[in-house]
Motif scaffolding. Structure first.
Motif, PDB file in Angstrom:
ATOM      1  N   SER B   3     -15.128  -0.695  -0.041  1.00  0.00           N
ATOM      2  CA  SER B   3     -14.431  -1.780  -0.736  1.00  0.00           C
ATOM      3  C   SER B   3     -13.171  -1.230  -1.370  1.00  0.00           C
ATOM      4  O   SER B   3     -13.053  -0.020  -1.602  1.00  0.00           O
ATOM      5  CB  SER B   3     -15.318  -2.427  -1.793  1.00  0.00           C
ATOM      6  N   VAL B   4     -12.234  -2.117  -1.652  1.00  0.00           N
ATOM      7  CA  VAL B   4     -10.972  -1.752  -2.273  1.00  0.00           C
ATOM      8  C   VAL B   4     -10.693  -2.737  -3.394  1.00  0.00           C
ATOM      9  O   VAL B   4     -10.797  -3.951  -3.191  1.00  0.00           O
ATOM     10  CB  VAL B   4      -9.817  -1.778  -1.250  1.00  0.00           C
ATOM     11  N   CYS B  23      -4.824   1.156  -7.202  1.00  0.00           N
ATOM     12  CA  CYS B  23      -5.764   0.915  -6.120  1.00  0.00           C
ATOM     13  C   CYS B  23      -6.968   1.820  -6.309  1.00  0.00           C
ATOM     14  O   CYS B  23      -6.813   3.039  -6.429  1.00  0.00           O
ATOM     15  CB  CYS B  23      -5.117   1.197  -4.767  1.00  0.00           C
ATOM     16  N   ASN B  24      -8.145   1.239  -6.324  1.00  0.00           N
ATOM     17  CA  ASN B  24      -9.381   2.011  -6.371  1.00  0.00           C
ATOM     18  C   ASN B  24     -10.226   1.667  -5.154  1.00  0.00           C
ATOM     19  O   ASN B  24     -10.296   0.506  -4.764  1.00  0.00           O
ATOM     20  CB  ASN B  24     -10.162   1.721  -7.656  1.00  0.00           C
ATOM     21  N   TYR B  25     -10.873   2.644  -4.584  1.00  0.00           N
ATOM     22  CA  TYR B  25     -11.649   2.406  -3.371  1.00  0.00           C
ATOM     23  C   TYR B  25     -13.074   2.894  -3.578  1.00  0.00           C
ATOM     24  O   TYR B  25     -13.369   3.716  -4.464  1.00  0.00           O
ATOM     25  CB  TYR B  25     -11.014   3.123  -2.174  1.00  0.00           C
ATOM     26  N   SER B  26     -13.943   2.390  -2.742  1.00  0.00           N
ATOM     27  CA  SER B  26     -15.320   2.844  -2.710  1.00  0.00           C
ATOM     28  C   SER B  26     -15.659   3.102  -1.253  1.00  0.00           C
ATOM     29  O   SER B  26     -15.592   2.190  -0.424  1.00  0.00           O
ATOM     30  CB  SER B  26     -16.254   1.767  -3.287  1.00  0.00           C
ATOM     31  N   GLN B  71     -10.996  10.247  -9.128  1.00  0.00           N
ATOM     32  CA  GLN B  71     -10.876   8.908  -9.695  1.00  0.00           C
ATOM     33  C   GLN B  71     -11.022   7.816  -8.632  1.00  0.00           C
ATOM     34  O   GLN B  71     -10.886   6.633  -8.951  1.00  0.00           O
ATOM     35  CB  GLN B  71      -9.516   8.761 -10.402  1.00  0.00           C
ATOM     36  N   SER B  72     -11.245   8.210  -7.397  1.00  0.00           N
ATOM     37  CA  SER B  72     -11.315   7.244  -6.280  1.00  0.00           C
ATOM     38  C   SER B  72     -10.122   6.306  -6.312  1.00  0.00           C
ATOM     39  O   SER B  72     -10.256   5.081  -6.202  1.00  0.00           O
ATOM     40  CB  SER B  72     -12.626   6.435  -6.339  1.00  0.00           C
ATOM     41  N   SER B  73      -8.944   6.904  -6.483  1.00  0.00           N
ATOM     42  CA  SER B  73      -7.748   6.072  -6.605  1.00  0.00           C
ATOM     43  C   SER B  73      -6.673   6.513  -5.620  1.00  0.00           C
ATOM     44  O   SER B  73      -6.650   7.661  -5.154  1.00  0.00           O
ATOM     45  CB  SER B  73      -7.191   6.131  -8.030  1.00  0.00           C
ATOM     46  N   GLU B  88       4.322  -8.782  -1.845  1.00  0.00           N
ATOM     47  CA  GLU B  88       2.917  -8.551  -2.134  1.00  0.00           C
ATOM     48  C   GLU B  88       2.505  -7.235  -1.476  1.00  0.00           C
ATOM     49  O   GLU B  88       2.889  -6.950  -0.338  1.00  0.00           O
ATOM     50  CB  GLU B  88       2.045  -9.689  -1.625  1.00  0.00           C
ATOM     51  N   TYR B  89       1.743  -6.460  -2.215  1.00  0.00           N
ATOM     52  CA  TYR B  89       1.359  -5.123  -1.780  1.00  0.00           C
ATOM     53  C   TYR B  89      -0.157  -5.044  -1.627  1.00  0.00           C
ATOM     54  O   TYR B  89      -0.902  -5.489  -2.501  1.00  0.00           O
ATOM     55  CB  TYR B  89       1.841  -4.073  -2.786  1.00  0.00           C
ATOM     56  N   PHE B  90      -0.572  -4.465  -0.514  1.00  0.00           N
ATOM     57  CA  PHE B  90      -1.990  -4.364  -0.204  1.00  0.00           C
ATOM     58  C   PHE B  90      -2.373  -2.912   0.021  1.00  0.00           C
ATOM     59  O   PHE B  90      -1.727  -2.195   0.785  1.00  0.00           O
ATOM     60  CB  PHE B  90      -2.329  -5.155   1.063  1.00  0.00           C
ATOM     61  N   CYS B  91      -3.443  -2.518  -0.622  1.00  0.00           N
ATOM     62  CA  CYS B  91      -4.057  -1.221  -0.389  1.00  0.00           C
ATOM     63  C   CYS B  91      -5.213  -1.423   0.597  1.00  0.00           C
ATOM     64  O   CYS B  91      -5.866  -2.476   0.578  1.00  0.00           O
ATOM     65  CB  CYS B  91      -4.573  -0.674  -1.721  1.00  0.00           C
ATOM     66  N   ALA B  92      -5.464  -0.429   1.452  1.00  0.00           N
ATOM     67  CA  ALA B  92      -6.534  -0.575   2.434  1.00  0.00           C
ATOM     68  C   ALA B  92      -7.199   0.772   2.671  1.00  0.00           C
ATOM     69  O   ALA B  92      -6.567   1.829   2.554  1.00  0.00           O
ATOM     70  CB  ALA B  92      -5.988  -1.118   3.756  1.00  0.00           C
ATOM     71  N   VAL B  93      -8.481   0.731   3.003  1.00  0.00           N
ATOM     72  CA  VAL B  93      -9.227   1.929   3.368  1.00  0.00           C
ATOM     73  C   VAL B  93      -9.696   1.782   4.810  1.00  0.00           C
ATOM     74  O   VAL B  93     -10.127   0.697   5.223  1.00  0.00           O
ATOM     75  CB  VAL B  93     -10.407   2.177   2.401  1.00  0.00           C
ATOM     76  N   GLY B  94      -9.585   2.855   5.561  1.00  0.00           N
ATOM     77  CA  GLY B  94      -9.956   2.830   6.967  1.00  0.00           C
ATOM     78  C   GLY B  94     -11.341   3.396   7.169  1.00  0.00           C
ATOM     79  O   GLY B  94     -11.718   4.393   6.547  1.00  0.00           O
ATOM     80  N   THR B  95     -12.103   2.739   8.035  1.00  0.00           N
ATOM     81  CA  THR B  95     -13.438   3.212   8.361  1.00  0.00           C
ATOM     82  C   THR B  95     -13.532   3.382   9.856  1.00  0.00           C
ATOM     83  O   THR B  95     -13.117   2.506  10.610  1.00  0.00           O
ATOM     84  CB  THR B  95     -14.502   2.209   7.900  1.00  0.00           C
ATOM     85  N   TYR B  96     -14.098   4.509  10.259  1.00  0.00           N
ATOM     86  CA  TYR B  96     -14.166   4.742  11.690  1.00  0.00           C
ATOM     87  C   TYR B  96     -15.200   3.824  12.319  1.00  0.00           C
ATOM     88  O   TYR B  96     -16.308   3.702  11.857  1.00  0.00           O
ATOM     89  CB  TYR B  96     -14.510   6.192  12.024  1.00  0.00           C
TER      90      TYR B  96
END
Lengths: 111, 114
Positions: B3-4, B23-26, B71-73, B88-96
């Motif tokens: 999640s982000v 931006c914080n991610y999990s 800090q998962s940031s 508008e700015y978007f943070c994203a995390v990639g998952t294989y």
């Protein structure tokens, strides 16, 4: 230059209609994606495809289906449009290196 | 599941001022992290990405981001904002996965005061 095109910028449909959203990329990318974008929710993945005729459900596939008959074209289908599907729809394509290239979006209104 | 979170829905800064978007991610494994920008009426454009190595990443348009594992940031910064940065700015995390999926945050809308 990389290009992802979407068939319409704005679309208005009636409840119950079948809706087709088309996306075409000219980069020979294997992977293609359909997202919907809603305020405060960011982008949510509906479906993606990693090869011709291959598809995988994303986070919110209910009420949608997809078709990928050719590598460059990925279609999103709303079998029976409902008002809660009013949204901005974004298509993207990518190679295996993660960077996704986005089209300009289709703003769909279902009345 | 990954999640982000982008805690700030709206931010207003004056032109010329510095900017930091949070931006914080999990995510359970080493994350692949991205920042995208969406100008009005446009699709998303990649600003920068982090895969590994140096935790300070430089991107386009004068933006940079710093990965802090503890800090998962993955906060986005710019030393001096221009009026054209309003977007508008978007943070994203990639998952294989088959297709290398991205999970996006809710977005931060940046307004720039003259």
């Amino acid at each position: 230059d990389v290009k992802v095109t979407q068939s319409s910028r704005y679309l208005v449909k009636r409840t119950g209609e079948k809706v087709f959203l088309e996306c075409v990329q000219d980069m020979d990318h294997e992977n293609m994606f359909w997202y919907r974008q809603d305020p405060g929710l960011g982008l949510r993945l509906i479906y993606f495809s990693y090869d011709v005729k291959m598809k995988e459900k994303g986070d919110i596939p209910e009420g949608y289906s997809v078709s990928r008959e050719k590598k460059e074209r990925f279609s999103l289908i709303l079998e029976s449009a409902s008002t809660n599907q009013t949204s901005m729809y974004l298509c993207a394509s990518a190679t295996g290196d993660w960077e996704q290239y986005f089209g300009p979006g289709t703003r769909l209104t279902v009345t | 599941a990954q999640s982000v979170t982008q805690p700030d829905i709206h931010i207003t800064v004056s032109e010329g001022a510095s900017l930091e978007l949070r931006c914080n991610y999990s995510y359970g494994a080493t994350p692949y992290l991205f920042w995208y920008v969406q100008s009005p009426g446009q699709g998303l454009q990649l600003l920068l990405k982090y895969f590994s190595g140096d935790t300070l990443v430089q991107g386009i348009k004068g933006f940079e981001a710093e990965f802090k594992r503890s800090q998962s940031s993955f906060n986005l910064r710019k030393p001096s904002v221009h009026w054209s940065d309003a977007a508008e700015y978007f943070c994203a995390v990639g998952t294989y996965n088959a297709g290398n999926m991205l999970t996006f945050g809710g977005g931060t809308r940046l307004m720039v005061k003259p």
